[in-house]
Design an enzyme around this catalytic site. Structure first.
Site, PDB file in Angstrom:
ATOM      1  N   ASN A  11       0.869  -1.186   0.000  1.00  7.57           N
ATOM      2  CA  ASN A  11       0.000   0.000   0.000  1.00  7.57           C
ATOM      3  C   ASN A  11       0.901   1.229   0.000  1.00  7.57           C
ATOM      4  O   ASN A  11       1.437   1.613   1.029  1.00  7.57           O
ATOM      5  CB  ASN A  11      -0.904  -0.021   1.242  1.00  7.57           C
ATOM      6  CG  ASN A  11      -1.742   1.243   1.337  1.00  7.57           C
ATOM      7  OD1 ASN A  11      -1.836   2.009   0.378  1.00  7.57           O
ATOM      8  ND2 ASN A  11      -2.352   1.458   2.492  1.00  7.57           N
ATOM      9  N   TRP A  12       1.030   1.839  -1.187  1.00  5.56           N
ATOM     10  CA  TRP A  12       1.960   2.970  -1.305  1.00  5.56           C
ATOM     11  C   TRP A  12       1.361   4.284  -0.809  1.00  5.56           C
ATOM     12  O   TRP A  12       2.054   5.291  -0.750  1.00  5.56           O
ATOM     13  CB  TRP A  12       2.407   3.116  -2.763  1.00  5.56           C
ATOM     14  CG  TRP A  12       3.330   2.029  -3.201  1.00  5.56           C
ATOM     15  CD1 TRP A  12       4.030   1.172  -2.397  1.00  5.56           C
ATOM     16  CD2 TRP A  12       3.678   1.687  -4.548  1.00  5.56           C
ATOM     17  NE1 TRP A  12       4.787   0.320  -3.152  1.00  5.56           N
ATOM     18  CE2 TRP A  12       4.596   0.608  -4.475  1.00  5.56           C
ATOM     19  CE3 TRP A  12       3.321   2.171  -5.803  1.00  5.56           C
ATOM     20  CZ2 TRP A  12       5.142   0.021  -5.619  1.00  5.56           C
ATOM     21  CZ3 TRP A  12       3.859   1.590  -6.938  1.00  5.56           C
ATOM     22  CH2 TRP A  12       4.756   0.530  -6.841  1.00  5.56           C
ATOM     23  N   LYS A  13       0.080   4.289  -0.507  1.00  4.55           N
ATOM     24  CA  LYS A  13      -0.557   5.532  -0.042  1.00  4.55           C
ATOM     25  C   LYS A  13      -0.230   6.658  -1.030  1.00  4.55           C
ATOM     26  O   LYS A  13      -0.144   6.412  -2.225  1.00  4.55           O
ATOM     27  CB  LYS A  13      -0.114   5.837   1.395  1.00  4.55           C
ATOM     28  CG  LYS A  13      -0.274   4.601   2.287  1.00  4.55           C
ATOM     29  CD  LYS A  13      -0.030   4.849   3.737  1.00  4.55           C
ATOM     30  CE  LYS A  13      -0.260   3.543   4.504  1.00  4.55           C
ATOM     31  NZ  LYS A  13      -0.166   3.693   5.944  1.00  4.55           N
ATOM     32  N   HIS A  97      -9.672   1.807   4.137  1.00  5.05           N
ATOM     33  CA  HIS A  97      -8.437   1.983   4.906  1.00  5.05           C
ATOM     34  C   HIS A  97      -8.690   3.015   6.014  1.00  5.05           C
ATOM     35  O   HIS A  97      -9.420   3.978   5.812  1.00  5.05           O
ATOM     36  CB  HIS A  97      -7.297   2.443   3.991  1.00  5.05           C
ATOM     37  CG  HIS A  97      -5.975   2.403   4.683  1.00  5.05           C
ATOM     38  ND1 HIS A  97      -5.574   3.385   5.555  1.00  5.05           N
ATOM     39  CD2 HIS A  97      -4.988   1.472   4.673  1.00  5.05           C
ATOM     40  CE1 HIS A  97      -4.386   3.061   6.040  1.00  5.05           C
ATOM     41  NE2 HIS A  97      -4.010   1.914   5.519  1.00  5.05           N
ATOM     42  N   GLU A  99      -7.023   5.386   7.085  1.00  2.00           N
ATOM     43  CA  GLU A  99      -6.709   6.782   6.736  1.00  2.00           C
ATOM     44  C   GLU A  99      -7.853   7.417   5.954  1.00  2.00           C
ATOM     45  O   GLU A  99      -8.129   8.602   6.084  1.00  2.00           O
ATOM     46  CB  GLU A  99      -5.391   6.837   5.946  1.00  2.00           C
ATOM     47  CG  GLU A  99      -4.203   6.580   6.870  1.00  2.00           C
ATOM     48  CD  GLU A  99      -2.992   5.974   6.195  1.00  2.00           C
ATOM     49  OE1 GLU A  99      -2.931   5.972   4.944  1.00  2.00           O
ATOM     50  OE2 GLU A  99      -2.103   5.483   6.921  1.00  2.00           O
ATOM     51  N   GLY A 175       2.000   2.625  10.679  1.00  2.00           N
ATOM     52  CA  GLY A 175       2.997   3.679  10.529  1.00  2.00           C
ATOM     53  C   GLY A 175       3.661   4.086  11.830  1.00  2.00           C
ATOM     54  O   GLY A 175       4.331   5.115  11.894  1.00  2.00           O
ATOM     55  N   SER A 214       2.806  -1.808  10.485  1.00  2.73           N
ATOM     56  CA  SER A 214       4.241  -1.890  10.799  1.00  2.73           C
ATOM     57  C   SER A 214       4.861  -3.249  10.493  1.00  2.73           C
ATOM     58  O   SER A 214       5.795  -3.677  11.175  1.00  2.73           O
ATOM     59  CB  SER A 214       4.500  -1.492  12.266  1.00  2.73           C
ATOM     60  OG  SER A 214       4.144  -0.135  12.474  1.00  2.73           O
ATOM     61  N   GLY A 235       2.674  -0.995   4.399  1.00  2.00           N
ATOM     62  CA  GLY A 235       2.801   0.412   4.033  1.00  2.00           C
ATOM     63  C   GLY A 235       4.263   0.797   3.900  1.00  2.00           C
ATOM     64  O   GLY A 235       4.900   0.558   2.871  1.00  2.00           O
ATOM     65  N   GLY A 236       4.821   1.364   4.958  1.00  5.63           N
ATOM     66  CA  GLY A 236       6.185   1.905   4.921  1.00  5.63           C
ATOM     67  C   GLY A 236       7.226   0.958   4.333  1.00  5.63           C
ATOM     68  O   GLY A 236       8.032   1.361   3.483  1.00  5.63           O
TER      69      GLY A 236
HETATM   70  P1  PGA Z   1       2.442   0.526   7.706  1.00  4.70           P
HETATM   71  O1  PGA Z   1       1.038   0.775   6.964  1.00  4.70           O
HETATM   72  O2  PGA Z   1       2.974  -0.785   7.203  1.00  4.70           O
HETATM   73  O3  PGA Z   1       3.306   1.699   7.294  1.00  4.70           O
HETATM   74  O4  PGA Z   1       2.164   0.492   9.170  1.00  4.70           O
HETATM   75  C1  PGA Z   1       0.142  -0.275   6.758  1.00  4.70           C
HETATM   76  C2  PGA Z   1      -1.118   0.237   6.092  1.00  4.70           C
HETATM   77  O5  PGA Z   1      -1.515   1.385   6.368  1.00  4.70           O
HETATM   78  O6  PGA Z   1      -1.736  -0.473   5.287  1.00  4.70           O
END
Ligand code: PGA
Length: 254
Positions: A11-13, A97, A99, A175, A214, A235-236
């Site tokens: 998930n590159w956001k 998601h 966010e 995150g 994470s 994500g990250g």
């Molecule tokens: P993260 O994000 O791995 O940076 O915690 C995961 C996500 O939001 O899908």
């Protein structure tokens, strides 16, 4: 063996321009070409979807959007519809998601409509659910998960529940570097699977449920080895091809 193919999605956001996304794809493809038995996906911005569909064509990498509207067309300025994604060759879409729920007022009511709309357009929906830190501390984790799973999947036919993917993402772990413990992840994901089972026991055996929050190359193996964890939404650690490929490899070894 539970028969469910592990699924690992990046998930590159709101990261990566088209050029950066293409450079990532070029670096990733050789690194995952032998990841037998793992479904791999990247989720770029809308603008990079077409380019990444083209550059991953013929590979094992699937391409997912990060959101969509539930209507096929209409007066919804700034939105993108399921058939528009399908026409590009996009394979699926992340929905709900945290966010989007937090910053863009995504509601369970809208998700109820988005889930079947994605399936009807031939898109794989990845529904995100999860509790806040405060909800966990209050002992409300199961109440929150029950509410989201029941409501957001309410318009999906019981026989199709096994065709969706659910990502359990505790909001406090996204995150933050604060990953859920193996026990927390297994417990919550088994609970989500049981919720699906309340509607359709045989679909609960099929539905893939991911952990997100994470995940990195150091903790992936332990999380992916858990009996109910069918993959990861990353994500990250998905922004670099090398670390994302290491997580894919961990899924392949489980
Ligand atoms: P993260 O994000 O791995 O940076 O915690 C995961 C996500 O939001 O899908």
């Amino acid at each position: 063996m539970n028969g469910r193919t592990p699924f690992v999605a990046a998930n590159w956001k709101m990261h990566k321009t088209v050029a950066e996304a293409e450079a990532f794809a070029a670096a990733l493809l050789p690194r995952v070409s032998d990841a037998e038995g793992v479904d791999v996906a990247v989720c770029p911005s809308f603008l990079a979807l077409g380019a990444i569909v083209d550059s991953t064509r013929g590979s094992r990498v699937r391409v997912l959007a990060q959101n969509m509207h539930y209507e096929a067309s209409g007066a919804f300025t700034g939105e993108v519809s399921p058939p528009m994604l399908a026409e590009l060759g996009v394979n699926g879409v992340i929905l709900g998601h945290s966010e989007r729920r937090e910053h863009f007022a995504e509601t369970d009511r809208a998700l109820e409509l988005k889930m079947p709309a994605a399936l009807a357009a031939g898109l794989l929906p990845v529904l995100c659910v999860g509790e806040t830190e405060e909800e966990r501390e209050r002992g409300d984790t199961e109440r929150k998960l029950r509410h989201q799973v029941q409501e957001d999947l309410s318009q999906v036919d019981s026989a199709q529940l096994g065709d969706v993917v659910i990502a359990y993402e505790p909001i406090w772990a996204i995150g933050t570097g604060l990953v859920a413990t193996a026990e927390q992840a297994q417990e919550a994901i088994a609970f989500v699977r049981a919720l699906v089972g309340d509607r359709a026991p045989e679909q609960a055996e099929r539905v893939r449920i991911l952990y997100g929050g994470s995940v990195n190359p150091d903790n992936a193996a332990e999380l992916l080895a858990l009996p109910d964890v069918d993959g990861a939404l990353v994500g990250g650690a998905s922004l670099e091809a090398e670390s994302f490929a290491a997580i894919v490899a961990a899924a392949g070894r489980r």
